[in-house]
Design a protein around this motif. Structure first.
Motif: not given
Length: 230
Positions: A1-9, A165-171
């Motif tokens: 499930m969502f292998p990586a997470t990218l947060f705005d700040f 994994a990059a294509a399914t990273s959660l933002v």
């Protein structure tokens, strides 16, 4: 499930738009330019520093060179930092979510903020050790909704975990511009209604909209992963 997470700040992890507004005022007041709170929220929210200065000066009927813009950005930096040290606020649940997501996979921050502002905010949240990659204003030539920042972050995730994994990273985003940047690359995106209303965010391409970052629970993430067929 969502292998990586990218947060705005800004507007996702830290509640600092009041700090930015006052720092802009500090720099622009000597030039005879006033920025009202209403104008800031309606017209300039979501810009990085360069975009905000360009828009404010344009609205004031001023022209400026790239060198002058850079000087204004650098002049604002210490004003922001001094005010942030005195009055930076964070969103309840932000630090906890970063920590939870870091336990599940790599975490990055993709923001139009300056790097030292992000570093300070992450330290204030006590989660700097959980963030492996920061993509800041210094790393990009275009601000959101241009997807450049997320493209850089995707390349980092691909190096770590592979292209799938990059294509399914959660933002996690808070603004229509940020959502558009993420969705332009096909990234799944949750919008938090910290800066814009849930109704406004519902009209974007966000895959889910929540009232606050504290509402992003493991159950929500599991349901979203399933709904997206990932």
């Amino acid at each position: 499930m969502f292998p990586a997470t990218l947060f705005d700040f800004n507007g996702v992890l830290v509640d600092d738009e009041h700090v930015h507004l006052e720092a802009f005022r500090d720099v622009l007041a000597p030039l005879g330019i006033e920025v009202s709170e209403e104008a800031y929220w309606e017209r300039y929210l979501g810009f990085d520093d360069r975009g905000a200065f360009e828009a404010i000066l344009r609205d004031a009927g001023r022209t400026t060179s790239p060198r002058e813009l850079t000087s204004l950005i650098e002049a604002k930096r210490p004003h922001y930092m001094n005010r942030a040290k005195a009055s930076l606020r964070t969103f309840p649940g932000a630090g906890e979510l970063v920590t939870q997501r870091a336990a599940a996979g790599p975490v990055g921050v993709v923001s139009g903020a300056l790097r030292d502002e992000i570093e300070f905010g992450l330290g204030h949240l006590r989660v700097r050790q959980h963030v492996e990659r920061i993509v800041s204003a210094e790393d990009t030539t275009a601000s959101k909704p241009d997807p450049e920042g997320y493209r850089i972050a995707m390349a980092w995730v691909a190096d770590r975990l592979g292209a799938e994994a990059a294509a399914t990273s959660l933002v996690i985003e808070d603004s229509p511009a940020g959502i558009a940047a993420a969705r332009a690359l096909g990234l799944p995106c949750i919008a938090v209604a910290h800066s814009y209303s849930q109704e406004e965010l519902a009209s974007t391409e966000a895959n889910a909209v929540v009232a606050t970052i504290a509402d992003i629970t493991p159950a929500l993430l599991t349901r979203l992963w399933s709904d997206l067929g990932l």
